[in-house]
Write a protein that holds these residues in place. Sequence first.
Motif, PDB file in Angstrom:
ATOM      1  N   THR A  78       0.851  -1.199   0.000  1.00 37.91           N
ATOM      2  CA  THR A  78       0.000   0.000   0.000  1.00 37.91           C
ATOM      3  C   THR A  78       0.883   1.245   0.000  1.00 37.91           C
ATOM      4  O   THR A  78       1.826   1.332   0.796  1.00 37.91           O
ATOM      5  CB  THR A  78      -0.899   0.007   1.269  1.00 37.91           C
ATOM      6  N   ARG A  89      -5.382   6.041  11.196  1.00 37.89           N
ATOM      7  CA  ARG A  89      -6.821   6.355  11.212  1.00 37.89           C
ATOM      8  C   ARG A  89      -7.664   5.089  11.080  1.00 37.89           C
ATOM      9  O   ARG A  89      -8.744   4.967  11.651  1.00 37.89           O
ATOM     10  CB  ARG A  89      -7.205   7.432  10.201  1.00 37.89           C
ATOM     11  N   GLY A 100       1.454  -7.042   9.356  1.00 37.95           N
ATOM     12  CA  GLY A 100       1.946  -5.928   8.542  1.00 37.95           C
ATOM     13  C   GLY A 100       1.637  -4.571   9.164  1.00 37.95           C
ATOM     14  O   GLY A 100       1.470  -4.454  10.385  1.00 37.95           O
ATOM     15  N   TRP A 148      -1.185 -13.891  14.932  1.00 36.14           N
ATOM     16  CA  TRP A 148      -0.925 -14.977  13.974  1.00 36.14           C
ATOM     17  C   TRP A 148      -0.574 -14.320  12.650  1.00 36.14           C
ATOM     18  O   TRP A 148      -1.163 -13.309  12.268  1.00 36.14           O
ATOM     19  CB  TRP A 148      -2.165 -15.870  13.756  1.00 36.14           C
ATOM     20  N   SER A 149       0.413 -14.886  11.980  1.00 46.08           N
ATOM     21  CA  SER A 149       0.736 -14.432  10.634  1.00 46.08           C
ATOM     22  C   SER A 149       1.093 -15.651   9.823  1.00 46.08           C
ATOM     23  O   SER A 149       1.597 -16.641  10.379  1.00 46.08           O
ATOM     24  CB  SER A 149       1.903 -13.456  10.694  1.00 46.08           C
ATOM     25  N   ALA A 191      -6.306  -8.221   9.572  1.00 46.15           N
ATOM     26  CA  ALA A 191      -5.578  -7.186   8.822  1.00 46.15           C
ATOM     27  C   ALA A 191      -4.609  -7.859   7.863  1.00 46.15           C
ATOM     28  O   ALA A 191      -3.395  -7.732   7.995  1.00 46.15           O
ATOM     29  CB  ALA A 191      -4.848  -6.263   9.785  1.00 46.15           C
ATOM     30  N   GLY A 197      -9.053  -5.932   6.207  1.00 50.06           N
ATOM     31  CA  GLY A 197      -8.580  -6.273   4.857  1.00 50.06           C
ATOM     32  C   GLY A 197      -9.754  -6.555   3.929  1.00 50.06           C
ATOM     33  O   GLY A 197     -10.879  -6.087   4.166  1.00 50.06           O
ATOM     34  N   SER A 205     -14.605  -2.756   7.872  1.00 47.85           N
ATOM     35  CA  SER A 205     -13.992  -1.463   7.552  1.00 47.85           C
ATOM     36  C   SER A 205     -13.470  -1.490   6.115  1.00 47.85           C
ATOM     37  O   SER A 205     -12.846  -2.462   5.693  1.00 47.85           O
ATOM     38  CB  SER A 205     -12.831  -1.261   8.525  1.00 47.85           C
ATOM     39  N   LEU A 206     -13.736  -0.415   5.397  1.00 45.51           N
ATOM     40  CA  LEU A 206     -13.179  -0.300   4.035  1.00 45.51           C
ATOM     41  C   LEU A 206     -12.309   0.930   3.879  1.00 45.51           C
ATOM     42  O   LEU A 206     -11.502   1.013   2.964  1.00 45.51           O
ATOM     43  CB  LEU A 206     -14.318  -0.284   3.003  1.00 45.51           C
TER      44      LEU A 206
HETATM   45  N1  LIG Z   1     -10.057  -0.773   5.897  1.00 42.77           N
HETATM   46  C1  LIG Z   1      -9.188   0.161   5.638  1.00 42.77           C
HETATM   47  O1  LIG Z   1      -9.437   1.348   5.857  1.00 42.77           O
HETATM   48  C2  LIG Z   1      -7.862  -0.203   5.113  1.00 42.77           C
HETATM   49  C3  LIG Z   1      -7.598  -1.492   4.740  1.00 42.77           C
HETATM   50  N2  LIG Z   1      -6.373  -1.863   4.276  1.00 42.77           N
HETATM   51  C4  LIG Z   1      -6.204  -3.265   3.943  1.00 42.77           C
HETATM   52  O2  LIG Z   1      -5.712  -3.930   5.096  1.00 42.77           O
HETATM   53  C5  LIG Z   1      -4.964  -5.083   4.719  1.00 42.77           C
HETATM   54  C6  LIG Z   1      -3.608  -5.049   5.420  1.00 42.77           C
HETATM   55  O3  LIG Z   1      -2.882  -3.911   5.009  1.00 42.77           O
HETATM   56  P1  LIG Z   1      -1.369  -3.686   5.475  1.00 42.77           P
HETATM   57  O4  LIG Z   1      -1.189  -4.117   6.861  1.00 42.77           O
HETATM   58  O5  LIG Z   1      -1.029  -2.304   5.093  1.00 42.77           O
HETATM   59  O6  LIG Z   1      -0.622  -4.681   4.515  1.00 42.77           O
HETATM   60  P2  LIG Z   1       0.798  -5.375   4.760  1.00 42.77           P
HETATM   61  O7  LIG Z   1       1.262  -5.833   3.430  1.00 42.77           O
HETATM   62  O8  LIG Z   1       1.676  -4.507   5.562  1.00 42.77           O
HETATM   63  O9  LIG Z   1       0.426  -6.650   5.640  1.00 42.77           O
HETATM   64  C7  LIG Z   1      -0.372  -7.660   5.100  1.00 42.77           C
HETATM   65  C8  LIG Z   1      -0.402  -8.856   6.029  1.00 42.77           C
HETATM   66  O10 LIG Z   1      -1.265  -9.827   5.427  1.00 42.77           O
HETATM   67  C9  LIG Z   1      -0.580 -11.074   5.331  1.00 42.77           C
HETATM   68  N3  LIG Z   1      -1.100 -11.805   4.169  1.00 42.77           N
HETATM   69  C10 LIG Z   1      -0.939 -11.510   2.863  1.00 42.77           C
HETATM   70  N4  LIG Z   1      -1.608 -12.397   2.107  1.00 42.77           N
HETATM   71  C11 LIG Z   1      -2.190 -13.261   2.960  1.00 42.77           C
HETATM   72  C12 LIG Z   1      -3.002 -14.408   2.794  1.00 42.77           C
HETATM   73  N5  LIG Z   1      -3.344 -14.833   1.580  1.00 42.77           N
HETATM   74  N6  LIG Z   1      -3.438 -15.052   3.889  1.00 42.77           N
HETATM   75  C13 LIG Z   1      -3.091 -14.620   5.121  1.00 42.77           C
HETATM   76  N7  LIG Z   1      -2.313 -13.541   5.347  1.00 42.77           N
HETATM   77  C14 LIG Z   1      -1.874 -12.880   4.285  1.00 42.77           C
HETATM   78  C15 LIG Z   1       0.893 -10.716   5.214  1.00 42.77           C
HETATM   79  O11 LIG Z   1       1.702 -11.801   5.590  1.00 42.77           O
HETATM   80  C16 LIG Z   1       0.961  -9.540   6.194  1.00 42.77           C
HETATM   81  O12 LIG Z   1       1.058 -10.022   7.517  1.00 42.77           O
HETATM   82  C17 LIG Z   1      -4.877  -5.020   3.193  1.00 42.77           C
HETATM   83  O13 LIG Z   1      -5.866  -5.842   2.660  1.00 42.77           O
HETATM   84  C18 LIG Z   1      -5.181  -3.573   2.887  1.00 42.77           C
HETATM   85  O14 LIG Z   1      -5.695  -3.387   1.597  1.00 42.77           O
HETATM   86  C19 LIG Z   1      -5.344  -0.975   4.213  1.00 42.77           C
HETATM   87  C20 LIG Z   1      -5.556   0.330   4.544  1.00 42.77           C
HETATM   88  C21 LIG Z   1      -6.820   0.820   5.006  1.00 42.77           C
END
Ligand SMILES: NC(=O)C1=CN([C@@H]2O[C@H](COP(=O)(O)OP(=O)(O)OC[C@H]3O[C@@H](n4cnc5c(N)ncnc54)[C@H](O)[C@@H]3O)[C@@H](O)[C@H]2O)C=CC1
Length: 304
Positions: free
Chosen positions: A82, A109, A135, A157-158, A194, A217, A282-283
Amino acid sequence: SDRTPIAQLLDVAELISRLEAVMGEFSQRGAGLVQPVRSVVPLQKHGGFLGLMPAYLAHEDILCTKMVAFYQREQGSSLPTTQATVLLFDPVSGVVSAVMDGEVITARRTAAVSAISAKLLMPRHAEILCLLGSGHQAVSHYEVFTQAFTFKEVRVWSRSKERAEEFARAAGGPVTVCPSVKEAVEGADVIVTATNASEPLLFGKWVKSGAHVAAVGACRPDWRELDDDLMRDAVVYVDSREGAAAESGDVILSGAEVFAELGEMINGSMPAQRDKTTVFKSLGMGIQDAVSAKLVYDKWKSQQ
Ligand SMILES: NC(=O)C1=CN([C@@H]2O[C@H](COP(=O)(O)OP(=O)(O)OC[C@H]3O[C@@H](n4cnc5c(N)ncnc54)[C@H](O)[C@@H]3O)[C@@H](O)[C@H]2O)C=CC1
Ligand SMILES: O=C(O)C1=NCCCC1
């Protein structure tokens, strides 16, 4: 992220209070707040998306847009998932008054909004927090939730055990690394999903009755983090009904009914069903970035 300059300017308690106010105002659908559903440009060739998130808050005269590129990456990829930039404008002239890196604003936020959902919906004597993913969002949720609440146990868990261990080492307090999603979530009072998963990884049969799930997510209409049982059995809250209907695979594909927006609960027009199992889907919204960016800008200006 707690130590970056923007994080230093974005006080958690102040942010939560501003976000509560703006989410409440959003759910009244008054003319003073303009925020279209995010426009998303698919980058099919690269497995990503560019989201455009403009917002205008007339009462406070905040004009803002965020541009956020997000990707599904292969495990082990060194590229970021991101990337966000936030622009604040002078609404009188249309001149750009600030260009800010959006990473910390987005992370903090989002976690603050999840904390608002938890404040209203988690069991009264919540003891166990569980984070799925390790992440940026997992880190910011850890930071914000441990500042806002007191938990007896925090679990992570990751899919990569090494990453989970790194997360636990870097955390400011004790964190238990769990070998499976099932073991991580069993008995947890609050669960944050997440991850970048596109298939369900959290199953309703593992979730304690009365627990609260903040699902961060799965922000595409065909991506999932939660299974149908959880979505159908829980009381489902969202940040925006329009956003969820357009973008949430967990809502759209499960056919679950959205009970209320977070803002409706804040306004008291819909109840917080704290005794039931609840999901906050949350989106992310442009208004959340707008109030966050304004807080950062005003605080920075006052220090010049
Ligand atoms: N609701 C909202 O307002 C927001 C949502 N997001 C979403 O939140 C999620 C996490 O974002 P970040 O932490 O920034 O990303 P990041 O890349 O920093 O972390 C992602 C995490 O998900 C894990 N992961 C990836 N693919 C996976 C899978 N198939 N199964 C299980 N775990 C998996 C990774 O190992 C990592 O721990 C993303 O989907 C992102 O689009 C991001 C920003 C705002
Ligand atoms: O609100 C945001 O910012 C995002 N939401 C979903 C995908 C990545 C960024």
